[in-house]
Design a protein around this motif. Structure first.
Motif, short mmCIF file in Angstrom:
data_model
loop_
_atom_site.label_atom_id
_atom_site.label_comp_id
_atom_site.label_asym_id
_atom_site.label_seq_id
_atom_site.Cartn_x
_atom_site.Cartn_y
_atom_site.Cartn_z
N TYR A 1 0.83 -1.21 0.00
CA TYR A 1 0.00 0.00 0.00
C TYR A 1 0.87 1.26 0.00
CZ TYR A 1 -3.09 3.64 1.82
OH TYR A 1 -3.76 4.81 2.01
N LYS A 2 1.90 1.28 0.87
CA LYS A 2 2.75 2.47 0.97
C LYS A 2 3.58 2.68 -0.29
CE LYS A 2 1.36 3.84 4.96
NZ LYS A 2 2.16 4.07 6.16
N LEU A 3 4.10 1.60 -0.86
CA LEU A 3 4.88 1.71 -2.09
C LEU A 3 4.02 2.23 -3.25
CD1 LEU A 3 6.99 -1.56 -1.80
CD2 LEU A 3 7.91 0.77 -1.78
N ALA B 1 4.56 5.66 -5.37
CA ALA B 1 4.68 5.60 -6.83
C ALA B 1 3.61 6.44 -7.51
CB ALA B 1 4.59 4.15 -7.30
N GLU B 2 2.38 6.32 -7.05
CA GLU B 2 1.27 7.06 -7.68
C GLU B 2 1.43 8.57 -7.47
OE1 GLU B 2 -2.08 5.12 -5.98
OE2 GLU B 2 -1.82 3.31 -7.22
N LYS B 3 1.94 8.96 -6.28
CA LYS B 3 2.18 10.38 -6.03
C LYS B 3 3.21 10.94 -7.03
CE LYS B 3 5.03 11.71 -2.90
NZ LYS B 3 5.75 11.93 -1.61
N GLY C 1 9.26 1.70 -11.80
CA GLY C 1 10.14 0.66 -11.28
C GLY C 1 9.61 0.07 -9.98
N ILE C 2 9.07 0.95 -9.10
CA ILE C 2 8.46 0.49 -7.84
C ILE C 2 7.26 -0.40 -8.12
CG2 ILE C 2 7.19 1.26 -5.79
CD1 ILE C 2 8.94 3.82 -5.85
N LEU C 3 6.41 0.04 -9.05
CA LEU C 3 5.22 -0.77 -9.38
C LEU C 3 5.62 -2.10 -10.00
CD1 LEU C 3 2.90 2.04 -10.82
CD2 LEU C 3 2.75 0.95 -8.57
N GLY C 4 6.68 -2.08 -10.83
CA GLY C 4 7.17 -3.33 -11.40
C GLY C 4 7.65 -4.28 -10.33
N CYS D 1 5.43 -2.64 -16.45
CA CYS D 1 5.90 -1.53 -15.61
C CYS D 1 7.39 -1.28 -15.80
CB CYS D 1 5.60 -1.82 -14.14
SG CYS D 1 3.85 -1.64 -13.71
N TYR D 2 8.18 -2.37 -15.88
CA TYR D 2 9.62 -2.19 -16.08
C TYR D 2 9.92 -1.59 -17.46
CZ TYR D 2 11.00 -4.60 -11.79
OH TYR D 2 11.21 -4.95 -10.48
N GLU D 3 9.12 -1.97 -18.48
CA GLU D 3 9.31 -1.38 -19.81
C GLU D 3 9.01 0.12 -19.79
OE1 GLU D 3 6.80 -3.88 -22.17
OE2 GLU D 3 8.44 -5.23 -22.74
N LYS D 4 7.95 0.51 -19.04
CA LYS D 4 7.63 1.93 -18.90
C LYS D 4 8.74 2.65 -18.15
CE LYS D 4 2.57 1.82 -19.02
NZ LYS D 4 1.32 2.07 -18.25
N ALA D 5 9.26 1.99 -17.11
CA ALA D 5 10.35 2.59 -16.32
C ALA D 5 11.57 2.85 -17.21
CB ALA D 5 10.72 1.68 -15.15
#
Length: 474
Positions: free
Chosen positions: A411-413, A417-419, A432-435, A450-454
């Protein structure tokens, strides 16, 4: 004594069923906390023969051999006050412990005398000592009391005793507690109707109608599945028939705290403390109640609330300090206390306690993920170091993703990430965090995306490594 004689004697001792042969590792046990807990059992006159046996082994581990022998002799005396039989199977463990302690004290004649007593008992029973229900029962209680790491072994012992004597109340009670300790809150595919824990707790109530603690355990288990109406009926029954039982009061307080009735929880826990002032569990539960009060005030968003919050924070720290004084290896309470020192802006004291708690958790191989979670909270909210907070949330998640702290770390991560994504800052690291979260949850396709977006926001060796590994594993 010759080396050959000593070798033969040790072989015989190793074959006994007692605390000395049950692989109770000193590193797994908080000896000071266990010593206090066992002394409380003595004060309440509960299971005295078993308790003095356990206390004797604790004293042995602490190096107090004379005290260990004295406790064993007390256990034997208490048994003989209630029974005439000198060679009953209930004495297998006590005689075994006496043989071992006399061996360590070099009282070899007494050691061999107690070995002979065990041998005589074994001659009169049709099974091995390891299959005697009384031995299995004492072994089960010992595993349960000594360390949470032995709870699975405790469950196995009581299940075996129950298979041999299914109607005996104490085996039903022991198995119910063991299931509760190992499977509390875990439903999986089961429902209230077929949950093994709930089924056994109901059976324990049937076979131990005067022991109200099982009613509270059942209520807590039912509460997890939101069956509050039945749960509260069990709690009220328990409180009505055992209004002065510290354990009943403490767990009833825990129930009402979880249900959101903090004021009633506090009242019950304070009454429990009047009866058992050194209970680490009760002090910790009170700290949790005051923590809920603090959060409620802070969520109201009124800055005038500051003066009202401080006395509550003082209560949290007070009760956590007492809890950790009486249970020095209470990792969760130690971590919470360090976090609250941080809230008080006593950063150096908080850091010092966190480092000590990290060391304790590593030495005991106990709840290291919990320390990482609270240290992440400390970094995020007291030191405003988001980078270090992310690192420790990740460590917690890697270590124990299914735990409460692991889920809170997710939840905290996600929040961090969303912020970042919403503010369009450090977006690559946010993905990268979401990945990482998806990878730890086994969601490989989402992790790759997610890693590709990062990577689209810039090169990062860690993301490339994770991405390659995930592609190969699909």
């Amino acid at each position: 004594m010759s080396m050959d004689h000593d070798r033969v004697l040790r072989t015989k001792l190793d074959q006994l069923e007692c605390h000395f042969t049950w692989a109770l590792r000193k590193d797994d046990i908080d000896l000071n906390s266990l010593n206090e807990k066992l002394k409380l059992y003595v004060e309440k006159k509960e299971e005295l023969t078993h308790t003095y046996n356990a206390l004797a082994y604790v004293k042995f581990l602490q190096g107090f051999l004379e005290e260990a022998l004295s406790n064993l002799m007390t256990s034997l005396k208490l048994y003989k006050e209630c029974h005439d039989e000198e060679f009953h199977k209930s004495l297998i463990v006590t005689y075994g412990n006496l043989a071992w302690i006399n061996y360590h004290m070099k009282n070899y004649t007494e050691c061999e005398s107690y070995l002979q007593k065990v041998l005589k008992i074994n001659e009169n029973i049709s099974s091995e000592s390891s299959s005697v229900p009384e031995v299995l029962g004492e072994k089960g209680w010992t595993f349960r009391r000594f360390s949470y790491k032995y709870h699975e072994k405790s469950k196995e012992c009581f299940k075996k005793a129950l298979d041999l004597e299914p109607e005996v109340g104490k085996w039903n009670a022991g198995y119910a507690i063991a299931l509760y300790r190992t499977e509390y809150g875990e439903y999986g595919e089961s429902t209230i109707e077929n949950s093994p824990v709930i089924k056994q707790l109901r059976r324990a109530i049937e076979t131990n109608p005067d022991d109200d603690i099982f009613k509270i355990y059942l209520a807590l288990q039912l509460g997890i599945n939101k069956s509050y109406e039945e749960a509260e009926r069990w709690v009220e029954r328990a409180l009505e028939s055992s209004p002065d039982h510290p354990g009943v009061l403490t767990y009833a307080g825990k129930f009402f705290g979880k249900k959101g009735n903090v004021d009633r929880s506090v009242a019950l826990l304070r009454k429990a403390l009047e009866l058992s002032p050194n209970s680490a569990l009760t002090h910790h539960q009170l700290a949790l109640c005051y923590k809920k009060k603090k959060i409620q005030l802070l969520q109201e968003g009124n800055h005038v609330r500051g003066p009202e919050v401080q006395p509550i924070r003082d209560q949290i720290i007070y009760h956590l300090e007492i809890a950790t004084k009486h249970a020095t290896g209470f990792i969760t309470a130690l971590s919470e206390l360090a976090l609250h020192y941080g809230e008080q802006h006593d950063i150096s004291r908080a850091e010092e306690m966190f480092q000590m708690t990290f060391e304790t958790a590593k030495e005991k191989d106990d709840k290291l993920h919990v320390v990482h979670f609270y240290y992440a909270e400390f970094q995020l909210y007291s030191k405003r170091d988001e980078v270090l907070a992310i690192k420790h949330y990740m460590e917690c998640l890697k270590m124990n993703p299914g735990s409460y702290e692991g889920k809170k770390s997710v939840y905290k991560l996600k929040m961090i990430a969303e912020k970042r994504i919403n503010k369009n800052t450090q977006v690559g690291k946010a993905y990268g965090i979401l990945g990482f979260i998806h990878k730890e949850k086994g969601e490989k396709t989402q992790a790759i995306e997610c890693y590709e977006k990062a990577l689209s926001y810039g090169e990062n060796d860690e993301y490339l490594t994770n991405l390659s590994a995930l592609r190969l594993s699909i």
